[in-house]
Design an enzyme around this catalytic site. Structure first.
Site, PDB file in Angstrom:
ATOM      1  N   SER A 214      46.875  69.659  34.716  1.00 50.98           N
ATOM      2  CA  SER A 214      45.770  68.708  34.609  1.00 50.98           C
ATOM      3  C   SER A 214      44.877  69.099  33.437  1.00 50.98           C
ATOM      4  O   SER A 214      44.544  70.277  33.274  1.00 50.98           O
ATOM      5  CB  SER A 214      44.968  68.732  35.914  1.00 50.98           C
ATOM      6  OG  SER A 214      43.824  67.922  35.798  1.00 50.98           O
ATOM      7  N   CYS A 338      33.019  68.101  53.481  1.00 50.10           N
ATOM      8  CA  CYS A 338      32.054  67.504  54.395  1.00 50.10           C
ATOM      9  C   CYS A 338      32.603  66.166  54.866  1.00 50.10           C
ATOM     10  O   CYS A 338      32.808  65.267  54.071  1.00 50.10           O
ATOM     11  CB  CYS A 338      30.721  67.307  53.682  1.00 50.10           C
ATOM     12  SG  CYS A 338      29.443  66.840  54.811  1.00 50.10           S
TER      13      CYS A 338
END
Ligand code: PLP
Length: 397
Positions: A214, A338
């Protein structure tokens, strides 16, 4: 790095970046290449006129540069829209191709500590009827090649194991796994996103069949990546369209992004000295934290990429520490995700046997080219103060 330039309000202090595994700033030389492409090389690389051929030249020159960094042949590189797409193309592409040949879904092997780009692609295969084995890791954060050998089945179509873990920096025994895969005649994919530029990568010497990279972890723009697919490896395409990238990834190529990736790959060729400097800074950070702050320790051991350390601070909420450090000007991260308001501890750290509590008390520090010894010392001072403060208030809570 001073990232206050350009903000409307003067900042009270410099913000310092210690989160290079999340992404890296674009190097000035890379930015110059991208800008020159945006202005001058705007053609469509499939067009036969001058403008198209100029774009095609930039594309092929970048392909040679990225291929050279991992010792591949340029024709073996497929440009993608990032590391996630490269991982998906490798995993879904090889597994679906094998299933089409056999007439039914097969089996893939991966590990418990992979990036979500790999884990979610494998979960998709499971939904399509494939069997998936996720081999465990020990406390060091390393896959045991013996576990992998034991997981082989007659219908195993692919093995996918990462090169360096994004949270701990721990390097996996890719050469050994590659030997096992070769003996069994099974294609081996390696997610190399966090290893590229931090460790020498030679796909031929490693003996791997597919290797994902990447650009934005290498001081180049986001949204660009590549998959090395060894000559002869057959991939079922993910997308359908034109004949770009030798029929393996349709879509008009992002020439500025790809040219930037090429420039970054060229810069990364000379990074041995820089990586030695980062290892020294990382070790200085670790030594000081462990010496000065009680109830701390490093998660993961053995061979690691030079820029990464993951440290637990017992009795601390990692998210609170990230915020406290940010208020003092230091950007670091946790591996926690989260979801619906609840912080899920890192799957990597819990797979290594850490309790959920210790995993939530862990912080990843990932260094990069702009970091200095003074910044590391500033960070350790901020850590000492913040950890002491957070521990004090948690006692009184
Ligand atoms: N694999 C690993 C190990 C990574 O760390 C990341 C990004 O954090 C990816 C894959 C996904 O790469 P990208 O952000 O280019 O989609």
């Amino acid at each position: 790095m001073d990232v206050s330039a350009g903000c409307a309000q003067p900042m009270p202090f410099q913000h310092v970046y210690f989160d290079h595994n999340a992404t890296t700033p674009v190097a000035p030389e890379v930015a110059a290449t991208v800008v020159s492409c945006l202005g001058e090389t705007f053609g469509n690389a499939s067009s036969i006129h001058y403008f198209g051929q100029a774009a095609k030249q930039r594309l092929e020159s970048a392909r040679r540069q990225v291929a050279a960094l991992i010792h591949a042949q340029p024709a073996e590189m497929v440009f993608t829209g990032g590391g996630t797409e490269a991982d998906n193309l490798a995993i879904l592409g090889v597994a679906r191709e094998a299933a089409a040949r056999r007439g039914k879904p097969g089996h893939v092997i991966t590990s418990a500590i992979e990036h979500p780009a790999v884990l979610s692609a494998c979960a998709q295969l499971e939904r399509e009827g494939f069997g998936v084995t996720r081999v465990p890791v020990g406390a060091a954060g390393v896959v045991d090649p013996g576990d992998l050998r034991a997981a082989l089945r007659t219908d195993t179509a692919l093995i996918s194991i990462m090169h360096a873990n994004n949270e701990t920096g721990v390097v996996q025994p890719v050469e050994e796994i590659s030997r096992i895969a070769r003996e069994a005649g099974i294609p081996f994919h390696v997610d190399g996103v966090q290893a590229l530029g931090k460790a020498p990568v030679d796909v031929k010497a490693l003996g791997v069949d597919l290797y994902s990279v990447s650009a934005h972890k290498l001081y180049a723009p986001k949204g660009v990546g590549a998959l090395y697919a060894r000559k002869g490896v057959r991939l079922h395409p993910l997308l359908f369209g034109g004949h770009h990238e030798r029929d393996r990834r349709p879509g008009t190529e992002n020439i500025p992004g790809i040219a930037g990736f090429g420039a970054a790959a060229q810069l990364a060729m000379q990074r041995a000295r820089e990586n030695a400097r980062l290892a020294e800074l990382r070790d200085r950070l670790e030594r000081t934290v462990l010496d000065r702050i009680p109830d701390t320790g490093v998660n993961g051991c053995g061979a690691r990429v030079p820029n990464t350390t993951n440290i637990y601070f017992d009795g601390i909420d990692g998210e609170a520490l990230v915020i406290a450090l940010d208020l003092r000007g230091f950007a670091v991260s946790t591996g926690s995700a989260c979801s619906s308001g609840a912080v899920t501890p890192s799957h990597v750290l819990t797979a290594m046997g850490l309790s959920a509590e210790r995993a939530r008390a862990s912080i990843r520090f990932s260094l990069g080219m702009s970091n200095t010894a003074e910044q590391v010392d500033g960070l350790t001072r901020a850590l000492e103060e913040s950890v002491a403060h957070l521990r004090r208030i948690s006692v009184h809570a």
